[in-house]
Motif scaffolding. Structure first.
Motif, PDB file in Angstrom:
ATOM      1  N   PRO A 176       0.767  -1.367   0.017  1.00 16.55           N
ATOM      2  CA  PRO A 176      -0.103   0.028   0.069  1.00 16.55           C
ATOM      3  C   PRO A 176       0.844   1.164  -0.003  1.00 16.55           C
ATOM      4  O   PRO A 176       0.283   2.399   0.244  1.00 16.55           O
ATOM      5  N   HIS A 177       2.229   1.025  -0.248  1.00 18.84           N
ATOM      6  CA  HIS A 177       3.143   2.407  -0.021  1.00 18.84           C
ATOM      7  C   HIS A 177       2.971   3.244  -1.264  1.00 18.84           C
ATOM      8  O   HIS A 177       3.262   2.527  -2.418  1.00 18.84           O
ATOM      9  N   SER A 178       2.899   4.405  -1.442  1.00 19.48           N
ATOM     10  CA  SER A 178       2.887   5.259  -2.670  1.00 19.48           C
ATOM     11  C   SER A 178       3.118   6.506  -2.461  1.00 19.48           C
ATOM     12  O   SER A 178       2.648   7.209  -1.754  1.00 19.48           O
ATOM     13  N   ARG A 218       7.550  12.080   8.887  1.00 17.59           N
ATOM     14  CA  ARG A 218       6.702  10.962   9.736  1.00 17.59           C
ATOM     15  C   ARG A 218       5.688  10.439   8.809  1.00 17.59           C
ATOM     16  O   ARG A 218       5.230   9.113   9.261  1.00 17.59           O
ATOM     17  N   ILE A 219       5.263  10.917   7.740  1.00 14.42           N
ATOM     18  CA  ILE A 219       4.589  10.021   6.914  1.00 14.42           C
ATOM     19  C   ILE A 219       5.032   9.411   5.843  1.00 14.42           C
ATOM     20  O   ILE A 219       4.761   8.356   5.404  1.00 14.42           O
ATOM     21  N   VAL A 220       6.284  10.095   5.085  1.00 15.97           N
ATOM     22  CA  VAL A 220       6.980   9.144   3.982  1.00 15.97           C
ATOM     23  C   VAL A 220       8.286   8.945   4.814  1.00 15.97           C
ATOM     24  O   VAL A 220       9.054   9.862   5.038  1.00 15.97           O
ATOM     25  N   LEU A 221       8.384   7.799   4.852  1.00 18.40           N
ATOM     26  CA  LEU A 221       9.763   7.287   5.307  1.00 18.40           C
ATOM     27  C   LEU A 221      10.813   6.571   4.605  1.00 18.40           C
ATOM     28  O   LEU A 221      10.556   5.682   3.549  1.00 18.40           O
ATOM     29  N   LEU A 222      11.895   7.417   4.140  1.00 19.47           N
ATOM     30  CA  LEU A 222      12.737   6.819   3.134  1.00 19.47           C
ATOM     31  C   LEU A 222      13.773   5.671   3.611  1.00 19.47           C
ATOM     32  O   LEU A 222      13.746   5.626   4.803  1.00 19.47           O
ATOM     33  N   GLN A 223      13.969   4.813   2.722  1.00 13.71           N
ATOM     34  CA  GLN A 223      14.421   3.688   3.040  1.00 13.71           C
ATOM     35  C   GLN A 223      15.739   3.495   2.460  1.00 13.71           C
ATOM     36  O   GLN A 223      16.207   4.179   1.279  1.00 13.71           O
ATOM     37  N   PRO A 224      17.011   2.452   2.935  1.00 17.30           N
ATOM     38  CA  PRO A 224      18.264   2.715   2.342  1.00 17.30           C
ATOM     39  C   PRO A 224      18.291   2.244   1.058  1.00 17.30           C
ATOM     40  O   PRO A 224      19.326   2.525   0.380  1.00 17.30           O
ATOM     41  N   ASP A 225      17.387   1.474   0.631  1.00 17.47           N
ATOM     42  CA  ASP A 225      17.716   1.150  -0.849  1.00 17.47           C
ATOM     43  C   ASP A 225      17.027   2.095  -1.912  1.00 17.47           C
ATOM     44  O   ASP A 225      17.103   1.684  -3.102  1.00 17.47           O
ATOM     45  N   GLY A 226      16.723   3.285  -1.447  1.00 17.11           N
ATOM     46  CA  GLY A 226      16.327   4.426  -2.322  1.00 17.11           C
ATOM     47  C   GLY A 226      14.762   4.281  -2.235  1.00 17.11           C
ATOM     48  O   GLY A 226      14.174   5.500  -3.013  1.00 17.11           O
ATOM     49  N   TYR A 228      10.584   3.951  -0.318  1.00 15.49           N
ATOM     50  CA  TYR A 228      10.148   4.618   0.665  1.00 15.49           C
ATOM     51  C   TYR A 228       8.764   3.948   1.143  1.00 15.49           C
ATOM     52  O   TYR A 228       8.177   3.060   0.378  1.00 15.49           O
ATOM     53  N   ARG A 229       8.388   4.277   2.176  1.00 21.23           N
ATOM     54  CA  ARG A 229       7.046   3.663   2.819  1.00 21.23           C
ATOM     55  C   ARG A 229       6.319   4.712   3.448  1.00 21.23           C
ATOM     56  O   ARG A 229       6.884   5.907   3.680  1.00 21.23           O
ATOM     57  N   LEU A 230       4.956   4.483   3.437  1.00 16.72           N
ATOM     58  CA  LEU A 230       4.252   5.394   4.202  1.00 16.72           C
ATOM     59  C   LEU A 230       3.756   4.842   5.560  1.00 16.72           C
ATOM     60  O   LEU A 230       3.942   3.819   6.112  1.00 16.72           O
ATOM     61  N   GLU A 231       3.428   5.951   6.616  1.00 20.25           N
ATOM     62  CA  GLU A 231       3.195   5.857   7.825  1.00 20.25           C
ATOM     63  C   GLU A 231       1.526   5.605   7.425  1.00 20.25           C
ATOM     64  O   GLU A 231       0.591   6.429   7.428  1.00 20.25           O
ATOM     65  N   LEU A 232       1.137   4.198   7.542  1.00 25.51           N
ATOM     66  CA  LEU A 232      -0.062   3.768   6.987  1.00 25.51           C
ATOM     67  C   LEU A 232      -1.224   4.393   7.875  1.00 25.51           C
ATOM     68  O   LEU A 232      -2.583   4.216   7.355  1.00 25.51           O
TER      69      LEU A 232
END
Length: 584
Positions: A176-178, A218-226, A228-232
């Motif tokens: 669900p991340h976008s 705090r809503i869009v969380l950047l990841q080490p592989d480039g 991102y994830r959302l605070e769902l």
């Protein structure tokens, strides 16, 4: 001869294109024929146009390429449903949508009775189609390819490397991340609820400050592989049914944000409430967060592949502000964004994916967007005859330009006098931007031109900027970057010493969303701007789309109707010129 029909169907911005032996012959969005913005459904009218332009019947089409594949990522879909247990109405709704999308042959039978379709339908994964739409028509033999949008085939982004005719997809962000859902949800929170309103938030952002950026992080969380994830907890789309309308009309998307987002950022604005500084700051903060996540992905990909070029597509590639910062904020030196970067353009990528899978070679670079319907002087004359009483009743005169140089000179002179000119030429543009064939033109030197346009025609929000069409050879003198931007898909800073000279196309932050114009691609438009340059010393005109709260005009009759019902001063239909009495 190999004929491939590409489709974006059963979604917003339905569209079609057609290839003959790997070269694009025509492309158009369904909205231009239906006269409903972002029209969603099966693009039957766009298909009719493409077939007619190619001079073929449906029975001669060997391959149909659809930019979605309901079987893509099936394992991930099942795992998500089993592990996350979303609302059953959400699952049922998605299944119904996918079932409807499977019936291309049935739609052909209904829309084209008596024309048997015996070709093959190819289902191309949504983001692979986006990547192809950017890379396979770009000037690059090798490039990083990136697609970012809301969702398509259970993914919201994909990236990889294109070499020659092949694209290697190496990574994706899945439901669900976008990043697209993040941007759309913030657009809704600020009080722009309609499908496609994201450009309004982008236009509002320069009026604010990024005061809420820490909250955005705090809503869009950047990841080490480039990625991102959302605070769902801030969203609804992953756990409950959000209303979507994708069939037979204007698309619509229900509320995407949850009470969690309201708790973090404050109450949503109703569409009829005034815009406050808080809303402007939220817009700026959301834009800053999008850029942070986008450039984080691009920087990671550059570090991995060490290539100078990047080809960008997907709905988020319509973010021209971010696109214009790529070479400043990442190590990439060359950027290509095609003219219909959003879902409409997926039909192009689907078609080229099939062509290259069949062994076809790369074709010409898409350095222009004039793939839509065109009309000659005879067609224009017929419209003028049919509407002669209405034209005369409004005190308008019709004349015929005595040669190209006179047409350019007289139109430039009218613009320099402060008149608003409808400019209808050649084939219609492919994509959402008016690029000098279906445009309304004005004087960029006039500080009041935005107000004049909004009063006479557009009647839109005052914060939304108008764009300059610039002679390619003059870009470096007026802008802080020097690049080909034929599709108005990048915003660049205007040189500080030039901003006061062109206030009508200079945004509040000193930038402009330019379109570069060359004599090779659009000789008549280039001649007009050159004439304006000769008369004023300014090598550009203000360019906005030829419409009034409707899709961009397609036909001469639509252009004439828009002219007569608004307060435009002058209309140029090919070489035919209409003037109102007060502009004579």
């Amino acid at each position: 001869m190999t004929i491939i029909l590409g489709l974006n169907a059963f979604h917003g911005d339905a569209a079609a294109c057609i290839l003959r032996d790997g070269e694009m012959i025509a492309a158009a969005e369904e909205e231009r024929f239906r006269r409903v913005k972002h029209w969603a459904g099966f693009p039957s009218e766009a298909i009719r146009y493409c077939l007619a332009q190619a001079g073929v019947k449906l029975s001669q089409v060997e391959h149909v390429a659809l930019n979605q594949n309901r079987r893509a990522h099936l394992g991930r879909k099942l795992a998500y449903a089993l592990l996350q247990r979303p609302d059953l109405s959400l699952v049922a709704d998605r299944v119904r949508n996918k079932t409807r999308r499977a019936g291309v042959a049935q739609h052909f039978a209904r829309e084209f009775p008596g024309e048997a379709f015996g070709g093959q339908v190819h289902a191309i994964e949504h983001h692979r189609a986006h990547l192809s739409s950017a890379f396979h028509v770009s000037p690059f033999d090798e490039a990083v390819c990136v697609s970012v949008d809301g969702f398509g085939d259970f993914a919201s982004a994909a990236w990889g490397v294109g070499r020659g005719t092949h694209i290697e997809v190496e990574g994706q962000v899945f439901f669900p991340h976008s990043l697209g859902v993040f941007y759309q949800a913030l657009t809704q929170l600020i009080g722009f609820p309609h499908y496609g309103d994201e450009y309004k938030m982008m236009g509002l952002a320069p009026y604010g400050e990024p005061r809420h950026l820490e909250a955005m992080r705090r809503i869009v969380l950047l990841q080490p592989d480039g990625s991102y994830r959302l605070e769902l907890d801030c969203f609804r789309h992953h756990r409950e049914k959000v209303d979507y309308q994708w069939e037979g009309g204007s698309p619509a998307v229900g509320t995407l944000f949850s009470d969690g987002l309201v708790d973090l950022l404050g109450p949503a604005r109703a569409p009829d409430e005034p815009l406050t500084q808080r809303h402007k700051d939220l817009a700026r903060s959301a834009q800053a967060m999008y850029e942070e996540a986008f450039f984080h992905l691009l920087a990671t990909l550059h570090a991995r592949h060490r290539l100078d070029a990047v080809a960008i597509a997907g709905g988020c590639a319509m973010n021209s502000v971010a696109n214009g910062k790529v070479t400043a904020r990442t190590p990439f030196r060359q950027v290509y964004v095609q003219s219909a970067a959003g879902d409409a353009g997926g039909c192009v990528g689907a078609a080229f994916s099939v062509w290259h899978a069949l062994g076809g070679e790369r074709g010409p670079v898409h350095d222009h967007a004039y793939w839509g319907p065109g009309f000659d002087d005879a067609a224009v004359d017929e419209v003028l005859r049919d509407h002669a009483p209405r034209i005369e009743s409004q005190g308008c005169t019709v004349s015929y330009a005595a040669g190209e140089s006179r047409l350019a000179h007289d139109t430039a002179a009218a613009i320099a006098r402060g008149e608003v000119v409808g400019w209808f030429q050649g084939r219609m543009e492919w994509g959402p931007r008016a690029l000098g064939n279906r445009s309304i033109l004005g004087d960029p030197r006039r500080a009041d031109m935005k107000d004049i346009l909004n009063l006479k025609i557009k009647r839109r929000e005052s914060f939304r900027p108008f764009a300059p069409s610039v002679l390619r050879e003059a870009v470096h003198e007026w802008f802080e970057q020097d690049a080909d931007v034929p599709f108005m898909m990048q915003v660049f800073p205007i040189r500080e010493g030039k901003r006061a000279l062109i206030p009508a196309v200079t945004h509040v932050d000193g930038s402009g969303r330019l379109q570069t114009v060359t004599a090779a691609v659009n000789p008549r438009y280039h001649a007009l701007i050159s004439a304006f340059h000769a008369q004023t010393g300014v090598p550009m005109v203000l360019n906005t789309s030829f419409n009034e709260n409707e899709p961009v005009v397609c036909t001469p009759a639509e252009a004439l109707d828009c002219f007569l019902r608004t307060k435009m001063d002058m209309l140029v239909l090919g070489t035919r010129v209409l003037r109102r009495a007060q502009a004579a």
